[in-house]
Motif scaffolding. Structure first.
Motif, PDB file in Angstrom:
ATOM      1  N   PRO A  48       0.836  -1.204   0.000  1.00 43.41           N
ATOM      2  CA  PRO A  48       0.000   0.000   0.000  1.00 43.41           C
ATOM      3  C   PRO A  48       0.871   1.255   0.000  1.00 43.41           C
ATOM      4  O   PRO A  48       2.005   1.216   0.487  1.00 43.41           O
ATOM      5  CB  PRO A  48      -0.773  -0.108   1.318  1.00 43.41           C
ATOM      6  N   SER A  49       0.358   2.368  -0.562  1.00 42.49           N
ATOM      7  CA  SER A  49       1.127   3.613  -0.435  1.00 42.49           C
ATOM      8  C   SER A  49       0.809   4.289   0.887  1.00 42.49           C
ATOM      9  O   SER A  49       1.637   5.015   1.425  1.00 42.49           O
ATOM     10  CB  SER A  49       0.887   4.549  -1.616  1.00 42.49           C
ATOM     11  N   VAL A  50      -0.386   4.052   1.427  1.00 44.31           N
ATOM     12  CA  VAL A  50      -0.730   4.595   2.745  1.00 44.31           C
ATOM     13  C   VAL A  50      -1.391   3.503   3.579  1.00 44.31           C
ATOM     14  O   VAL A  50      -2.233   2.757   3.084  1.00 44.31           O
ATOM     15  CB  VAL A  50      -1.705   5.799   2.620  1.00 44.31           C
ATOM     16  N   ILE A  51      -0.967   3.399   4.853  1.00 46.49           N
ATOM     17  CA  ILE A  51      -1.691   2.589   5.829  1.00 46.49           C
ATOM     18  C   ILE A  51      -2.255   3.582   6.848  1.00 46.49           C
ATOM     19  O   ILE A  51      -1.499   4.367   7.429  1.00 46.49           O
ATOM     20  CB  ILE A  51      -0.781   1.574   6.554  1.00 46.49           C
ATOM     21  N   ALA A  52      -3.555   3.591   7.032  1.00 47.00           N
ATOM     22  CA  ALA A  52      -4.142   4.504   8.013  1.00 47.00           C
ATOM     23  C   ALA A  52      -4.673   3.704   9.192  1.00 47.00           C
ATOM     24  O   ALA A  52      -5.294   2.661   9.015  1.00 47.00           O
ATOM     25  CB  ALA A  52      -5.271   5.306   7.374  1.00 47.00           C
ATOM     26  N   VAL A  53      -4.391   4.191  10.394  1.00 47.32           N
ATOM     27  CA  VAL A  53      -4.844   3.506  11.604  1.00 47.32           C
ATOM     28  C   VAL A  53      -5.984   4.301  12.221  1.00 47.32           C
ATOM     29  O   VAL A  53      -5.819   5.458  12.602  1.00 47.32           O
ATOM     30  CB  VAL A  53      -3.714   3.393  12.658  1.00 47.32           C
ATOM     31  N   GLY A  54      -7.152   3.675  12.281  1.00 45.86           N
ATOM     32  CA  GLY A  54      -8.295   4.318  12.904  1.00 45.86           C
ATOM     33  C   GLY A  54      -8.628   3.635  14.218  1.00 45.86           C
ATOM     34  O   GLY A  54      -7.962   2.683  14.621  1.00 45.86           O
ATOM     35  N   GLY A  55      -9.646   4.109  14.887  1.00 44.83           N
ATOM     36  CA  GLY A  55     -10.043   3.535  16.168  1.00 44.83           C
ATOM     37  C   GLY A  55      -9.248   4.143  17.308  1.00 44.83           C
ATOM     38  O   GLY A  55      -8.401   5.017  17.114  1.00 44.83           O
ATOM     39  N   LEU A  56      -9.497   3.655  18.508  1.00 46.00           N
ATOM     40  CA  LEU A  56      -8.882   4.249  19.707  1.00 46.00           C
ATOM     41  C   LEU A  56      -7.362   4.199  19.667  1.00 46.00           C
ATOM     42  O   LEU A  56      -6.689   5.134  20.084  1.00 46.00           O
ATOM     43  CB  LEU A  56      -9.378   3.516  20.963  1.00 46.00           C
ATOM     44  N   LEU A  57      -6.802   3.082  19.139  1.00 45.12           N
ATOM     45  CA  LEU A  57      -5.334   2.987  19.129  1.00 45.12           C
ATOM     46  C   LEU A  57      -4.726   4.003  18.169  1.00 45.12           C
ATOM     47  O   LEU A  57      -3.639   4.523  18.413  1.00 45.12           O
ATOM     48  CB  LEU A  57      -4.868   1.573  18.786  1.00 45.12           C
ATOM     49  N   GLY A  58      -5.425   4.300  17.066  1.00 45.45           N
ATOM     50  CA  GLY A  58      -4.947   5.348  16.160  1.00 45.45           C
ATOM     51  C   GLY A  58      -4.998   6.693  16.854  1.00 45.45           C
ATOM     52  O   GLY A  58      -4.038   7.470  16.835  1.00 45.45           O
ATOM     53  N   GLU A  59      -6.132   6.936  17.534  1.00 49.63           N
ATOM     54  CA  GLU A  59      -6.314   8.228  18.204  1.00 49.63           C
ATOM     55  C   GLU A  59      -5.356   8.411  19.387  1.00 49.63           C
ATOM     56  O   GLU A  59      -5.124   9.528  19.829  1.00 49.63           O
ATOM     57  CB  GLU A  59      -7.764   8.384  18.677  1.00 49.63           C
ATOM     58  N   ALA A  60      -4.795   7.290  19.894  1.00 47.51           N
ATOM     59  CA  ALA A  60      -3.843   7.398  21.007  1.00 47.51           C
ATOM     60  C   ALA A  60      -2.534   8.055  20.547  1.00 47.51           C
ATOM     61  O   ALA A  60      -1.681   8.409  21.356  1.00 47.51           O
ATOM     62  CB  ALA A  60      -3.563   6.021  21.596  1.00 47.51           C
ATOM     63  N   GLY A  61      -2.397   8.222  19.222  1.00 42.86           N
ATOM     64  CA  GLY A  61      -1.251   8.980  18.687  1.00 42.86           C
ATOM     65  C   GLY A  61       0.082   8.363  19.042  1.00 42.86           C
ATOM     66  O   GLY A  61       0.269   7.150  18.927  1.00 42.86           O
ATOM     67  N   GLU A  62       1.014   9.183  19.543  1.00 43.69           N
ATOM     68  CA  GLU A  62       2.383   8.690  19.725  1.00 43.69           C
ATOM     69  C   GLU A  62       2.494   7.598  20.789  1.00 43.69           C
ATOM     70  O   GLU A  62       3.451   6.828  20.784  1.00 43.69           O
ATOM     71  CB  GLU A  62       3.354   9.842  20.001  1.00 43.69           C
ATOM     72  N   LEU A  63       1.504   7.508  21.665  1.00 45.72           N
ATOM     73  CA  LEU A  63       1.533   6.417  22.653  1.00 45.72           C
ATOM     74  C   LEU A  63       1.599   5.069  21.942  1.00 45.72           C
ATOM     75  O   LEU A  63       2.200   4.114  22.438  1.00 45.72           O
ATOM     76  CB  LEU A  63       0.268   6.456  23.525  1.00 45.72           C
ATOM     77  N   VAL A  64       0.965   4.971  20.773  1.00 43.75           N
ATOM     78  CA  VAL A  64       0.969   3.745  19.977  1.00 43.75           C
ATOM     79  C   VAL A  64       1.975   3.848  18.825  1.00 43.75           C
ATOM     80  O   VAL A  64       2.722   2.910  18.545  1.00 43.75           O
ATOM     81  CB  VAL A  64      -0.449   3.455  19.427  1.00 43.75           C
ATOM     82  N   PHE A  65       2.025   5.020  18.175  1.00 43.32           N
ATOM     83  CA  PHE A  65       2.895   5.175  16.998  1.00 43.32           C
ATOM     84  C   PHE A  65       4.383   5.061  17.348  1.00 43.32           C
ATOM     85  O   PHE A  65       5.182   4.626  16.521  1.00 43.32           O
ATOM     86  CB  PHE A  65       2.602   6.501  16.282  1.00 43.32           C
ATOM     87  N   ASP A  66       4.781   5.433  18.590  1.00 38.63           N
ATOM     88  CA  ASP A  66       6.194   5.267  18.981  1.00 38.63           C
ATOM     89  C   ASP A  66       6.574   3.798  18.920  1.00 38.63           C
ATOM     90  O   ASP A  66       7.643   3.443  18.410  1.00 38.63           O
ATOM     91  CB  ASP A  66       6.430   5.809  20.406  1.00 38.63           C
TER      92      ASP A  66
END
Ligand SMILES: [Zn+2]
Length: 385
Positions: free
Chosen positions: A303-321
């Motif tokens: 994919p050229s983009v993977i988008a993360v939705g839901g609560l874990l996506g909204e948790a931002g850097e807490l999850v993205f780190d």
């Protein structure tokens, strides 16, 4: 022309001619025709240029989201440019509602909007379960969670009950379509959307179409096996992504470590934001698991983009780190440097909006820009039955 306008958004006639390889005169004729049908509008963007957008100015569409624990539905009235929402939480023993409840809710929304069933162009239903193809029923292993949908051919059954066109799909597939149409995946050819909240689902949009695969399971990244010896999953495998990052395992991990300190995933995120180190740790690890699963998926579909939705996506850097620090994602970046992993943009509304996009598609229409009135309304009325 419709395909081009759906995937590229508002475009100039010159751009449409290049993209479709039609002559300028042909493009002009089609635009005129779409405009006469109320399906497109031409808006000036500066003194000289104007862009063509897909619009809708007639009829109404109802989009229904059937979750295990609740039902959410919205009516989009294109004539009066208004949206009506209804939300129904399910108590124990009523998980997943029923087809009869969906019929009732649609009727209630139509009445609330002051419309008749004849004004309704169609109904879209997003189920919190995969829908088997080609049968159109909820996949057998997911029926445990949606008991009253057993053996129901969702679209056919509701279409016959309601007397309007009905499309039915998995909730994450619809959310993926919405994110591709109006959100993080706009303009991409290959887009993976992952919904990670209480449970994990995913959807793949290839060339502007939801890719379902032979049996409807495409995009079900939640059941990608990360650890063959991991915890048993409700699907019958061990070590699926969902057994590590869904709400229940995250709460169980915390409870084993420190006693019950959170009763929901939202609580865990709030506590981590407040500096709770155990809560921060489990979210970081959830990110790592997501990263591993994304890296595997990326090697199959690029994919050229993977988008993360839901609560874990909204948790931002807490999850993205955690996600960005996973070995597999770092490794992937060396072979696929343009891959972008980002937060989904439409939030909790993605599935309902995806139902709208799917129905517009089904009707041969489109909406290049999501109108303000069609975005989330805070006044979701509760439904009493
Ligand atoms: Zn599984």
């Amino acid at each position: 022309m419709l395909e081009a306008l759906r995937s590229d958004g508002p475009s100039s006639q010159a751009a449409l001619a290049r993209r479709t390889r039609l002559s300028a005169a042909t493009v002009n004729n089609i635009v005129k025709q779409l405009r006469a049908e109320g399906a497109a509008e031409i808006r000036p963007v500066n003194g000289r240029e104007s862009v063509v957008s897909l619009v809708s100015s007639r009829g109404a569409v109802v989009s229904v989201q059937v979750n295990v624990a609740s039902l959410h539905a919205a009516l989009f009235d294109f004539v009066h440019r208004a949206r009506y929402d209804v939300m129904i939480p399910f108590g124990a023993g009523h998980e997943g509602g029923s087809p009869a409840l969906v019929t009732e809710v649609v009727g209630s929304l139509v009445a609330e909007a002051g419309l008749g069933m004849a004004d309704l162009s169609g109904v879209a239903v997003g189920m919190q379960a995969p829908i088997a193809r080609p049968t159109g029923v909820v996949t057998s292993w997911a029926r445990l969670q949606l008991p009253r949908w057993k053996d129901v051919v969702v679209a056919d059954h509701l279409g016959a009950e309601l007397g309007v066109p009905v499309v039915a799909d998995n909730d994450a597939n619809l959310a993926a379509l919405a994110e591709w149409t109006w959100g993080a995946g706009q303009g991409t050819d290959t887009f993976l959307y992952v919904l990670s909240s209480e449970q994990v689902g995913g959807g793949l949009v290839l060339g502007g179409r939801i890719h379902r695969g032979g049996d409807g399971l495409a995009g079900e990244i939640g059941h990608a096996v990360l650890e063959p010896g991991g915890p048993v999953c409700f699907c019958g495998n061990r070590g699926c992504l969902t057994t590590f990052v869904a709400e229940r395992p995250i709460l169980a991990t915390l409870e084993a470590a420190a006693g019950a300190r959170a009763s929901s995933l939202a609580d865990v995120i709030a506590a981590a934001r407040g500096g709770d180190p155990a809560c921060a740790r489990v979210l970081f690890e959830a990110g790592r698991h997501l990263g591993r699963a994304f890296a595997n998926a990326a090697k199959l579909v690029a994919p050229s983009v993977i988008a993360v939705g839901g609560l874990l996506g909204e948790a931002g850097e807490l999850v993205f780190d955690g996600l960005n620090s996973s070995v597999e994602i770092s490794n992937l970046r060396t072979v696929a440097p343009t891959l972008s992993v980002q937060l989904a943009r439409l939030g909790a509304d993605a599935t309902l909006l995806g139902g709208l996009a799917a129905m517009m598609d089904h009707l041969g229409q489109g909406l290049s820009v999501l109108p303000e009135w069609a975005k989330t309304t805070s006044a979701a009325r509760s439904f009493s039955n």
